[in-house]
Design an enzyme around this catalytic site. Structure first.
Site, PDB file in Angstrom:
ATOM      1  N   ARG A 175     -27.673  11.204  -9.268  1.00 45.71           N
ATOM      2  CA  ARG A 175     -25.972  11.278  -9.336  1.00 45.71           C
ATOM      3  C   ARG A 175     -25.180   9.959  -9.544  1.00 45.71           C
ATOM      4  O   ARG A 175     -24.146  10.011 -10.149  1.00 45.71           O
ATOM      5  CB  ARG A 175     -25.422  12.015  -7.766  1.00 45.71           C
ATOM      6  CG  ARG A 175     -25.915  13.251  -7.602  1.00 45.71           C
ATOM      7  CD  ARG A 175     -25.362  13.958  -6.201  1.00 45.71           C
ATOM      8  NE  ARG A 175     -24.050  14.090  -6.434  1.00 45.71           N
ATOM      9  CZ  ARG A 175     -23.490  14.190  -5.142  1.00 45.71           C
ATOM     10  NH1 ARG A 175     -23.990  14.212  -4.128  1.00 45.71           N
ATOM     11  NH2 ARG A 175     -22.025  14.391  -5.452  1.00 45.71           N
ATOM     12  N   CYS A 233     -19.938   7.697  -0.830  1.00 46.20           N
ATOM     13  CA  CYS A 233     -20.633   8.867  -1.157  1.00 46.20           C
ATOM     14  C   CYS A 233     -20.067   9.689  -2.076  1.00 46.20           C
ATOM     15  O   CYS A 233     -19.115   9.448  -2.862  1.00 46.20           O
ATOM     16  CB  CYS A 233     -21.516   9.573   0.049  1.00 46.20           C
ATOM     17  SG  CYS A 233     -20.349  10.383   1.074  1.00 46.20           S
TER      18      CYS A 233
END
Length: 278
Positions: A175, A233
């Site tokens: 990611r 995050c």
């Protein structure tokens, strides 16, 4: 001072602490994620907390899990009987990702003594400790929250820290690199951020690894200088988990609550890809 507590230690202190069960998953239907697990069995006396509605505001310009309305947090703390001098223990199912979000939010609003059950409910069960299916009644606490006890970063602050300090991206490497993005509409990372997957800070049983200091040295290799450490995050949940690990080492960190899901709301903000800071 440790921010963690073992299942055995919690069992010995159970009468003197407030226990909050924050079992949670990214996906949910009409029932709060983790509620069914709580109803099936929980630490005796524990109160269920819904991360999505009690530890975060509704999704919007601030990302998928913006900081919660302080009044909502105050209501849940009072329901659990929390007062100014209460000792609170939070836990989730295993790895403490959601529990760390609770640990951070409660300290942000002024709860001074918050610890995380290392290994979560799985550790409680593994220790052979008793469980309950009874939900405790409202304890009518008198906690008055005062948000702002912990600093935060906005998008500009995150960009500055990525440039002048150390901004950690707690998401999975793929990611971070922009190779895949299963949740947010744009893939990649904040330019200059260093990837440090929060999954690497725990062991297979969900407890924090015992060589945290050595792991931290590897993470920050080549980035020892600068003006502080920030963490983000996808939406500000698992970033708190990495902050908890670093807190065990005495490392001060700052959360970017909006995280990637807030960063990409502005198409003018730059996006980097690849496995190294862009």
């Amino acid at each position: 001072m440790t921010h963690l507590i073992t299942a055995t230690e919690l069992a010995h202190e159970i009468e003197d602490v407030v226990v909050l069960d924050v079992r949670w998953a990214l996906t949910t239907a009409n029932t709060p994620a983790g509620r069914a697990d709580y109803d099936a069995g929980h630490v005796p006396g524990a109160f269920f907390v819904d991360l999505d509605t009690e530890l975060a505001a509704p999704p919007g310009d601030g990302g998928r899990h913006p900081l919660p309305d302080p009044a909502v947090v105050e209501a849940l703390l009072r329901r659990a009987g929390v007062s100014e001098h209460s000792r609170v223990v939070v836990h989730d199912g295993k790895e403490s990702y959601a529990a760390a979000r609770a640990w951070w939010v409660l300290r942000w609003v002024g709860v001074a003594d918050v610890r995380v059950l290392d290994g979560g409910y799985a550790a409680w069960l593994a220790a052979g400790l008793p469980v309950s299916t009874e939900e405790p009644a409202d304890r009518h606490g008198d906690m008055q929250v005062r948000p702002g006890h912990l600093p935060t970063l906005d998008a500009s602050g995150a960009a500055a820290l990525a440039r002048d300090g150390l901004l950690l991206d707690a998401r999975a490497p793929e990611r971070y690199a922009g190779e895949t993005e299963p949740i947010d509409p744009v893939a990649g990372h904040v330019p200059g951020a260093v990837n440090s997957p929060t999954t690497a800070w725990v062991t297979a049983d969900g407890t924090f690894r015992r060589d945290l200091a050595e792991h931290w040295e590897r993470v920050r290799a080549g980035h020892e200088g600068g003006d502080g450490v920030g963490v983000y995050c996808g939406s500000g949940v698992t970033a708190a988990h990495e902050m908890l690990a670093l807190a065990e080492l005495g490392v001060d960190t700052v959360l970017y609550p909006g995280s990637w899901s807030e960063w990409i709301r502005d198409p003018l903000r730059p996006v980097a890809t690849g496995h190294f800071p862009g």
